[in-house]
Design a protein around this motif. Structure first.
Motif, mmCIF file in Angstrom:
data_model
loop_
_atom_site.group_PDB
_atom_site.id
_atom_site.type_symbol
_atom_site.label_atom_id
_atom_site.label_comp_id
_atom_site.label_asym_id
_atom_site.label_seq_id
_atom_site.Cartn_x
_atom_site.Cartn_y
_atom_site.Cartn_z
ATOM 1 N N LEU A 130 0.794 -1.224 0.000
ATOM 2 C CA LEU A 130 0.000 0.000 0.000
ATOM 3 C C LEU A 130 0.835 1.287 0.000
ATOM 4 O O LEU A 130 0.548 2.194 -0.794
ATOM 5 C CB LEU A 130 -0.981 -0.011 1.171
ATOM 6 N N PRO A 131 1.878 1.426 0.818
ATOM 7 C CA PRO A 131 2.664 2.672 0.762
ATOM 8 C C PRO A 131 3.314 2.901 -0.610
ATOM 9 O O PRO A 131 3.339 4.015 -1.112
ATOM 10 C CB PRO A 131 3.732 2.480 1.841
ATOM 11 N N GLU A 132 3.806 1.842 -1.218
ATOM 12 C CA GLU A 132 4.435 1.941 -2.534
ATOM 13 C C GLU A 132 3.418 2.376 -3.589
ATOM 14 O O GLU A 132 3.689 3.261 -4.404
ATOM 15 C CB GLU A 132 5.037 0.584 -2.906
ATOM 16 N N VAL A 133 2.234 1.770 -3.553
ATOM 17 C CA VAL A 133 1.182 2.103 -4.515
ATOM 18 C C VAL A 133 0.721 3.546 -4.315
ATOM 19 O O VAL A 133 0.555 4.294 -5.285
ATOM 20 C CB VAL A 133 -0.010 1.130 -4.383
ATOM 21 N N SER A 134 0.550 3.951 -3.074
ATOM 22 C CA SER A 134 0.108 5.318 -2.783
ATOM 23 C C SER A 134 1.120 6.330 -3.275
ATOM 24 O O SER A 134 0.754 7.349 -3.864
ATOM 25 C CB SER A 134 -0.111 5.498 -1.282
ATOM 26 N N GLU A 135 2.398 6.055 -3.045
ATOM 27 C CA GLU A 135 3.440 6.984 -3.482
ATOM 28 C C GLU A 135 3.492 7.062 -5.003
ATOM 29 O O GLU A 135 3.639 8.135 -5.578
ATOM 30 C CB GLU A 135 4.794 6.562 -2.914
ATOM 31 N N ARG A 136 3.370 5.924 -5.674
ATOM 32 C CA ARG A 136 3.393 5.903 -7.132
ATOM 33 C C ARG A 136 2.189 6.659 -7.698
ATOM 34 O O ARG A 136 2.305 7.411 -8.658
ATOM 35 C CB ARG A 136 3.393 4.464 -7.645
ATOM 36 N N LEU A 137 1.029 6.478 -7.077
ATOM 37 C CA LEU A 137 -0.179 7.173 -7.504
ATOM 38 C C LEU A 137 -0.015 8.673 -7.299
ATOM 39 O O LEU A 137 -0.345 9.472 -8.175
ATOM 40 C CB LEU A 137 -1.375 6.641 -6.712
ATOM 41 N N ARG A 138 0.534 9.056 -6.168
ATOM 42 C CA ARG A 138 0.755 10.474 -5.862
ATOM 43 C C ARG A 138 1.733 11.077 -6.876
ATOM 44 O O ARG A 138 1.499 12.166 -7.410
ATOM 45 C CB ARG A 138 1.302 10.619 -4.447
ATOM 46 N N ALA A 139 2.811 10.371 -7.164
ATOM 47 C CA ALA A 139 3.808 10.876 -8.107
ATOM 48 C C ALA A 139 3.237 10.988 -9.517
ATOM 49 O O ALA A 139 3.499 11.963 -10.223
ATOM 50 C CB ALA A 139 5.032 9.959 -8.118
ATOM 51 N N SER A 140 2.441 10.018 -9.943
ATOM 52 C CA SER A 140 1.888 10.069 -11.295
ATOM 53 C C SER A 140 0.845 11.175 -11.419
ATOM 54 O O SER A 140 0.709 11.783 -12.469
ATOM 55 C CB SER A 140 1.305 8.720 -11.703
ATOM 56 N N MET A 141 0.141 11.456 -10.347
ATOM 57 C CA MET A 141 -0.829 12.548 -10.405
ATOM 58 C C MET A 141 -0.124 13.893 -10.432
ATOM 59 O O MET A 141 -0.552 14.805 -11.127
ATOM 60 C CB MET A 141 -1.799 12.463 -9.236
ATOM 61 N N LYS A 142 0.971 14.019 -9.697
ATOM 62 C CA LYS A 142 1.727 15.274 -9.731
ATOM 63 C C LYS A 142 2.352 15.465 -11.109
ATOM 64 O O LYS A 142 2.375 16.554 -11.643
ATOM 65 C CB LYS A 142 2.818 15.270 -8.665
ATOM 66 N N ALA A 143 2.851 14.372 -11.687
ATOM 67 C CA ALA A 143 3.481 14.451 -13.000
ATOM 68 C C ALA A 143 2.473 14.805 -14.084
ATOM 69 O O ALA A 143 2.799 15.488 -15.043
ATOM 70 C CB ALA A 143 4.156 13.128 -13.342
ATOM 71 N N SER A 144 1.235 14.339 -13.930
ATOM 72 C CA SER A 144 0.221 14.631 -14.939
ATOM 73 C C SER A 144 -0.421 15.991 -14.713
ATOM 74 O O SER A 144 -1.277 16.402 -15.475
ATOM 75 C CB SER A 144 -0.850 13.535 -14.953
ATOM 76 N N GLY A 145 -0.017 16.674 -13.650
ATOM 77 C CA GLY A 145 -0.523 18.013 -13.405
ATOM 78 C C GLY A 145 -1.848 18.059 -12.686
ATOM 79 O O GLY A 145 -2.451 19.103 -12.553
ATOM 80 N N LYS A 146 -2.325 16.942 -12.209
ATOM 81 C CA LYS A 146 -3.594 16.913 -11.486
ATOM 82 C C LYS A 146 -3.343 17.307 -10.049
ATOM 83 O O LYS A 146 -2.448 16.796 -9.404
ATOM 84 C CB LYS A 146 -4.223 15.532 -11.572
ATOM 85 N N MET A 147 -4.124 18.201 -9.565
ATOM 86 C CA MET A 147 -3.948 18.682 -8.203
ATOM 87 C C MET A 147 -4.294 17.564 -7.232
ATOM 88 O O MET A 147 -5.222 16.807 -7.438
ATOM 89 C CB MET A 147 -4.838 19.899 -7.941
#
Length: 154
Positions: A130-147
């Motif tokens: 779960l921590p790995e998935v959450s971090e990856r999701l957070r990083a991909s959302m920041k990279a895609s410009g989604k707040m």
């Protein structure tokens, strides 16, 4: 001078043959190019990476401010996770369930339900991932410009 059907048929046949010869000639030239195979491999690897990334992430990420899109994404991830677990693909199934937990507004309640319905080893694998998935999701959302708000992804 009158053009007969036979003459027209012959002309079309010759034109078709010339076009086919043109295609074959340039295909051979393309294949002889020393960089062709390298470019082809790179293109295929890129397509494969994009396909695996979209399978891993379950498609495009929703806008965090759109409640309906988040709900559809959540349900899609739950469904994909259940299907993959049923098919025996534990890693991918846990990955999708982890994404569902990461975007869920009521994380503790969802984890409680999953703990009751899943076998213990799979649930522990989910908690571990779960921590790995959450971090990856957070990083991909920041990279895609989604707040992204802190409370959106736990």
């Amino acid at each position: 001078m009158e053009i007969t059907r036979t003459t027209l048929g012959i002309a079309v046949g010759i034109a078709g043959t010339l076009f086919l010869g043109y295609c074959v000639y340039f295909d051979q030239q393309r294949r002889k190019d020393p960089l062709f195979k390298k470019k082809l491999r790179e293109r295929r690897q890129k397509a494969q990476q994009n396909a695996s990334r979209s399978r891993t992430m379950g498609g495009p990420l929703p806008d965090m401010s759109d409640h309906e899109a988040m709900q559809r994404f959540f349900l899609q991830q739950i469904q994909l996770g259940e299907e993959l677990l049923a098919a025996g693909d534990l890693e991918a199934g846990v990955e999708h369930l982890g994404q569902a937990v990461a975007v869920c507004g009521q994380t503790q309640q969802l984890l409680g339900v999953l703990q009751q319905t899943m076998p213990a080893p799979i649930f522990h694998l989910l908690l571990k991932k779960l921590p790995e998935v959450s971090e990856r999701l957070r990083a991909s959302m920041k990279a895609s410009g989604k707040m992204l708000q802190e409370e959106d992804v736990e």
